[in-house]
Write an enzyme that holds these catalytic residues in place. Structure first.
Site, short mmCIF file in Angstrom:
data_model
loop_
_atom_site.label_atom_id
_atom_site.label_comp_id
_atom_site.label_asym_id
_atom_site.label_seq_id
_atom_site.Cartn_x
_atom_site.Cartn_y
_atom_site.Cartn_z
N ASN A 61 0.83 -1.20 0.00
CA ASN A 61 0.00 0.00 0.00
C ASN A 61 0.87 1.25 0.00
O ASN A 61 1.96 1.28 0.56
CB ASN A 61 -1.00 0.00 1.16
CG ASN A 61 -0.39 -0.12 2.54
OD1 ASN A 61 0.53 -0.89 2.77
ND2 ASN A 61 -0.92 0.65 3.48
N GLU A 63 0.32 5.23 0.75
CA GLU A 63 -0.58 6.27 1.25
C GLU A 63 -0.15 7.65 0.78
O GLU A 63 0.97 7.85 0.31
CB GLU A 63 -0.62 6.24 2.78
CG GLU A 63 -1.25 5.00 3.34
CD GLU A 63 -1.35 5.00 4.85
OE1 GLU A 63 -2.03 4.10 5.36
OE2 GLU A 63 -0.75 5.86 5.52
N CYS A 72 -4.15 0.73 -2.59
CA CYS A 72 -4.02 -0.51 -1.82
C CYS A 72 -2.97 -1.44 -2.43
O CYS A 72 -2.69 -1.40 -3.63
CB CYS A 72 -5.35 -1.25 -1.78
SG CYS A 72 -6.70 -0.33 -1.06
N GLU A 74 -3.09 -4.64 -3.06
CA GLU A 74 -3.58 -5.59 -4.06
C GLU A 74 -3.60 -4.96 -5.46
O GLU A 74 -3.20 -5.59 -6.44
CB GLU A 74 -5.00 -6.07 -3.70
CG GLU A 74 -5.07 -6.83 -2.39
CD GLU A 74 -5.34 -5.95 -1.17
OE1 GLU A 74 -5.85 -6.47 -0.18
OE2 GLU A 74 -5.02 -4.73 -1.21
N CYS A 111 -10.37 -4.72 -0.01
CA CYS A 111 -11.50 -3.79 -0.03
C CYS A 111 -12.32 -4.03 -1.30
O CYS A 111 -11.92 -4.79 -2.19
CB CYS A 111 -11.00 -2.35 0.04
SG CYS A 111 -10.24 -1.75 -1.49
N CYS A 114 -10.51 -3.22 -4.63
CA CYS A 114 -9.52 -4.26 -4.97
C CYS A 114 -10.20 -5.52 -5.45
O CYS A 114 -9.75 -6.17 -6.40
CB CYS A 114 -8.63 -4.55 -3.76
SG CYS A 114 -7.45 -3.23 -3.43
#
Length: 161
Positions: A61, A63, A72, A74, A111, A114
Site C-alpha cells: 500500500n 498512502e 491498496c 492488491e 477492499c 480491490c
C-alpha cells in the site's frame, strides 16, 4: 419473491499446511508489507502475485496525505504484474498486513475496489485467481476471486441490452 442463498467456499489452514508455493507467496507478501508507505495509518499491507510464467510480482500500500490519492497493495501489485507481463495470466495472489502490534492474527480481506480489480483480472484472462489471505492464527485460501465478490459488475453489463 424468491430468496437467493450463496455459498462461499474457502480453506482455513495453518501456514505450514499451505503448499511450498503458497508459503513462498505469503512470505513475499509479508516482506513487501515491510516496505509499504503507510505513515498515516501505520497499517502496512503487502501482496504478491504468482504469474503463469513463474514470476512473482510484489507490491504494497502507498498512502498519501490526500487520502483518496493512495492505493491498496492488491491493486499496486496486480496493476504492476499486468503492466510488466500483460499476456501472462496471474495464478494466485497472497495478501498480508501488520500494524503496530505485528502481523494481524486474522486474515485481511481486500477492499471492494480491490475485489473489483481482481475479479476483472480473472475475467480478462478467463481463469480463476487463487486468493491467499494470511493471518497469524489461520490463513484463508479461496479458489477464485468470485468467491469474494459474488454478483460482480463486469463488461457483460456494459454490453447488455
Amino acid at each position: 419473491m424468491k430468496t437467493v442463498s450463496l455459498t462461499i467456499t474457502a480453506q482455513n489452514c495453518a501456514f505450514d499446511e499451505l503448499t511450498a508455493e503458497q508459503q513462498q507467496l505469503v512470505l513475499r507478501a509479508k516482506q513487501s508489507a515491510a516496505k509499504a508507505y503507510a505513515p498515516y495509518s501505520r497499517f502496512n499491507v503487502g501482496a504478491a502475485v504468482l504469474l503463469e510464467n513463474g514470476e512473482i510480482v510484489v507490491g504494497n500500500n502507498q498512502e498519501n496525505a490526500a487520502y483518496p490519492s493512495g492505493l491498496c497493495a492488491e491493486r499496486v501489485t496486480m496493476f504492476s504484474a499486468n503492466a510488466l507481463w500483460p499476456d501472462v495470466k496471474p495464478l494466485a495472489i497472497a495478501v498480508a498486513a501488520y500494524n503496530v502490534n505485528g502481523f494481524l492474527r486474522q486474515p485481511i480481506s481486500p477492499c471492494g475496489a480491490c475485489r473489483q480489480v481482481l475479479v476483472e483480472t480473472e475475467q480478462r484472462y478467463g481463469s480463476p485467481i487463487q486468493v491467499i489471505l494470511y493471518g497469524e492464527n489461520g490463513t484463508l485460501v479461496f479458489n477464485s476471486v468470485e468467491n469474494l465478490l459474488p454478483f460482480s459488475f463486469s463488461n457483460l453489463q456494459l454490453e447488455d441490452k
